[in-house]
Design a protein around this motif. Sequence first.
Motif, PDB file in Angstrom:
ATOM      1  N   PHE A  76      -6.051   2.212  -4.609  1.00  0.00           N
ATOM      2  CA  PHE A  76      -5.496   1.695  -5.857  1.00  0.00           C
ATOM      3  C   PHE A  76      -5.688   0.184  -5.845  1.00  0.00           C
ATOM      4  CE2 PHE A  76      -2.091   0.152  -8.643  1.00  0.00           C
ATOM      5  CZ  PHE A  76      -2.368   0.899  -9.784  1.00  0.00           C
ATOM      6  N   LYS A  77      -6.487  -0.328  -6.752  1.00  0.00           N
ATOM      7  CA  LYS A  77      -6.839  -1.740  -6.749  1.00  0.00           C
ATOM      8  C   LYS A  77      -5.747  -2.611  -7.369  1.00  0.00           C
ATOM      9  CE  LYS A  77     -11.029  -2.672  -5.947  1.00  0.00           C
ATOM     10  NZ  LYS A  77     -11.546  -3.370  -4.818  1.00  0.00           N
ATOM     11  N   ILE A  78      -5.263  -3.536  -6.586  1.00  0.00           N
ATOM     12  CA  ILE A  78      -4.352  -4.570  -7.076  1.00  0.00           C
ATOM     13  C   ILE A  78      -4.919  -5.909  -6.622  1.00  0.00           C
ATOM     14  CG2 ILE A  78      -2.296  -3.120  -7.133  1.00  0.00           C
ATOM     15  CD1 ILE A  78      -2.238  -5.584  -4.460  1.00  0.00           C
ATOM     16  N   ASP A  79      -4.462  -6.974  -7.245  1.00  0.00           N
ATOM     17  CA  ASP A  79      -4.938  -8.301  -6.861  1.00  0.00           C
ATOM     18  C   ASP A  79      -4.085  -8.911  -5.767  1.00  0.00           C
ATOM     19  OD1 ASP A  79      -7.170  -8.919  -8.839  1.00  0.00           O
ATOM     20  OD2 ASP A  79      -5.557  -8.231 -10.159  1.00  0.00           O
ATOM     21  N   SER A  80      -2.776  -8.688  -5.848  1.00  0.00           N
ATOM     22  CA  SER A  80      -1.882  -9.303  -4.879  1.00  0.00           C
ATOM     23  C   SER A  80      -0.518  -8.632  -4.938  1.00  0.00           C
ATOM     24  CB  SER A  80      -1.747 -10.807  -5.150  1.00  0.00           C
ATOM     25  OG  SER A  80      -1.377 -11.049  -6.485  1.00  0.00           O
ATOM     26  N   MET A  81       0.322  -9.005  -3.978  1.00  0.00           N
ATOM     27  CA  MET A  81       1.684  -8.496  -3.907  1.00  0.00           C
ATOM     28  C   MET A  81       2.607  -9.644  -3.539  1.00  0.00           C
ATOM     29  SD  MET A  81       3.220  -5.479  -1.468  1.00  0.00           S
ATOM     30  CE  MET A  81       4.956  -5.045  -1.541  1.00  0.00           C
ATOM     31  N   VAL A  82       3.780  -9.638  -4.135  1.00  0.00           N
ATOM     32  CA  VAL A  82       4.814 -10.608  -3.778  1.00  0.00           C
ATOM     33  C   VAL A  82       6.108  -9.851  -3.539  1.00  0.00           C
ATOM     34  CG1 VAL A  82       5.360 -11.152  -6.199  1.00  0.00           C
ATOM     35  CG2 VAL A  82       5.976 -12.774  -4.417  1.00  0.00           C
ATOM     36  N   ILE A  83       6.795 -10.218  -2.471  1.00  0.00           N
ATOM     37  CA  ILE A  83       8.112  -9.662  -2.168  1.00  0.00           C
ATOM     38  C   ILE A  83       9.097 -10.805  -2.360  1.00  0.00           C
ATOM     39  CG2 ILE A  83       9.572  -8.455  -0.508  1.00  0.00           C
ATOM     40  CD1 ILE A  83       6.958  -7.590   0.913  1.00  0.00           C
ATOM     41  N   ILE A  84       9.918 -10.684  -3.404  1.00  0.00           N
ATOM     42  CA  ILE A  84      10.758 -11.788  -3.839  1.00  0.00           C
ATOM     43  C   ILE A  84      12.092 -11.282  -4.360  1.00  0.00           C
ATOM     44  CG2 ILE A  84       9.591 -11.811  -6.098  1.00  0.00           C
ATOM     45  CD1 ILE A  84      10.032 -14.863  -6.172  1.00  0.00           C
ATOM     46  N   PRO A  85      13.180 -11.516  -3.704  1.00  0.00           N
ATOM     47  CA  PRO A  85      13.336 -12.087  -2.370  1.00  0.00           C
ATOM     48  C   PRO A  85      13.020 -11.033  -1.312  1.00  0.00           C
ATOM     49  CG  PRO A  85      15.481 -11.472  -3.236  1.00  0.00           C
ATOM     50  CD  PRO A  85      14.479 -11.181  -4.326  1.00  0.00           C
ATOM     51  N   CYS A  86      12.792 -11.503  -0.108  1.00  0.00           N
ATOM     52  CA  CYS A  86      12.463 -10.610   1.004  1.00  0.00           C
ATOM     53  C   CYS A  86      13.519 -10.716   2.097  1.00  0.00           C
ATOM     54  CB  CYS A  86      11.096 -10.966   1.578  1.00  0.00           C
ATOM     55  SG  CYS A  86      10.537  -9.844   2.873  1.00  0.00           S
ATOM     56  N   THR A  87      14.115  -9.590   2.421  1.00  0.00           N
ATOM     57  CA  THR A  87      15.104  -9.568   3.504  1.00  0.00           C
ATOM     58  C   THR A  87      14.399  -9.660   4.852  1.00  0.00           C
ATOM     59  OG1 THR A  87      15.044  -7.165   3.702  1.00  0.00           O
ATOM     60  CG2 THR A  87      16.696  -8.112   2.187  1.00  0.00           C
ATOM     61  N   MET A  88      15.144 -10.014   5.861  1.00  0.00           N
ATOM     62  CA  MET A  88      14.596 -10.059   7.214  1.00  0.00           C
ATOM     63  C   MET A  88      14.285  -8.649   7.717  1.00  0.00           C
ATOM     64  SD  MET A  88      14.151 -13.176   7.937  1.00  0.00           S
ATOM     65  CE  MET A  88      13.878 -13.499   6.210  1.00  0.00           C
ATOM     66  N   ASN A  89      15.014  -7.651   7.246  1.00  0.00           N
ATOM     67  CA  ASN A  89      14.724  -6.265   7.589  1.00  0.00           C
ATOM     68  C   ASN A  89      13.332  -5.879   7.096  1.00  0.00           C
ATOM     69  OD1 ASN A  89      15.341  -3.499   8.443  1.00  0.00           O
ATOM     70  ND2 ASN A  89      15.472  -3.075   6.253  1.00  0.00           N
ATOM     71  N   THR A  90      13.051  -6.193   5.838  1.00  0.00           N
ATOM     72  CA  THR A  90      11.738  -5.884   5.268  1.00  0.00           C
ATOM     73  C   THR A  90      10.652  -6.676   5.959  1.00  0.00           C
ATOM     74  OG1 THR A  90      12.710  -5.310   3.128  1.00  0.00           O
ATOM     75  CG2 THR A  90      10.383  -5.943   3.127  1.00  0.00           C
ATOM     76  N   LEU A  91      10.884  -7.963   6.173  1.00  0.00           N
ATOM     77  CA  LEU A  91       9.899  -8.807   6.848  1.00  0.00           C
ATOM     78  C   LEU A  91       9.604  -8.274   8.247  1.00  0.00           C
ATOM     79  CD1 LEU A  91       9.510 -12.534   6.535  1.00  0.00           C
ATOM     80  CD2 LEU A  91       9.566 -11.606   8.823  1.00  0.00           C
ATOM     81  N   GLY A  92      10.636  -7.890   8.986  1.00  0.00           N
ATOM     82  CA  GLY A  92      10.460  -7.362  10.338  1.00  0.00           C
ATOM     83  C   GLY A  92       9.689  -6.053  10.341  1.00  0.00           C
ATOM     84  N   ALA A  93       9.978  -5.181   9.386  1.00  0.00           N
ATOM     85  CA  ALA A  93       9.257  -3.906   9.298  1.00  0.00           C
ATOM     86  C   ALA A  93       7.779  -4.152   9.026  1.00  0.00           C
ATOM     87  CB  ALA A  93       9.869  -3.027   8.210  1.00  0.00           C
ATOM     88  N   ILE A  94       7.480  -5.034   8.098  1.00  0.00           N
ATOM     89  CA  ILE A  94       6.085  -5.332   7.759  1.00  0.00           C
ATOM     90  C   ILE A  94       5.372  -5.974   8.947  1.00  0.00           C
ATOM     91  CG2 ILE A  94       4.592  -6.718   6.266  1.00  0.00           C
ATOM     92  CD1 ILE A  94       6.884  -6.393   4.114  1.00  0.00           C
ATOM     93  N   ALA A  95       6.033  -6.907   9.612  1.00  0.00           N
ATOM     94  CA  ALA A  95       5.428  -7.595  10.763  1.00  0.00           C
ATOM     95  C   ALA A  95       5.106  -6.629  11.898  1.00  0.00           C
ATOM     96  CB  ALA A  95       6.359  -8.702  11.263  1.00  0.00           C
ATOM     97  N   ASN A  96       5.815  -5.519  11.940  1.00  0.00           N
ATOM     98  CA  ASN A  96       5.615  -4.568  13.038  1.00  0.00           C
ATOM     99  C   ASN A  96       4.960  -3.256  12.594  1.00  0.00           C
ATOM    100  OD1 ASN A  96       6.796  -5.888  15.523  1.00  0.00           O
ATOM    101  ND2 ASN A  96       8.330  -6.307  13.944  1.00  0.00           N
ATOM    102  N   GLY A  97       4.377  -3.261  11.392  1.00  0.00           N
ATOM    103  CA  GLY A  97       3.605  -2.121  10.917  1.00  0.00           C
ATOM    104  C   GLY A  97       4.401  -0.878  10.599  1.00  0.00           C
TER     105      GLY A  97
END
Length: 184
Positions: A76-97
């Motif tokens: 599915f083609k998108i140009d970009s994604m923004v997570i706003i605001p981003c919790t540390m839980n979400t950031l940690g999950a993304i950082a660790n795949g």
Amino acid sequence: MKKIIVAITGGSCVIYAVALLKTLQQMNIETHVVVSKMGESNLNYECDMNIGEIKEISSYYYDYNNLGAAIASGSFKIDSMVIIPCTMNTLGAIANGLSSNLIHRAADVTIKEGRKLVIVPRETPFSPVHLENMLKLSKIGVTIMPAAPGFYHIPETISDIVDIMVGRTLDQLGIDSELFKRWE
């Protein structure tokens, strides 16, 4: 037409997400929106809005638990994604795949497809774990843009403060706006 995923998590400052969506709607940019359960709660608490109002300013809206949604696929083609605001839980999950919900999965796909991902964390102070996760993501090209507005444009209202953050977020997405006065 640009296609942008906008994810809203449970961090404070959901006002930035609302303003971003309204601006993208005015610019006729297609938005694919997903909101976490706590994001929905903060939307109500901080902005006195309900999820129906977010759906009205979104081109497409996806359930947070729908891992089969279009935005969960690299095809599915998108140009970009923004997570706003981003919790540390979400950031940690993304950082660790980890991909336990649609926000995590869409971010994982955005990274693996080499597309632009902007994360607007809202936490203070940052712990060493938060900073390590941000550094890990930054090293692979994710833009980390803390919800920390500048004041050189001498804001007079909350809207002025929101506009500089939304304008700077749009800059990172490659979208020109005139939401704030630029430094000369």
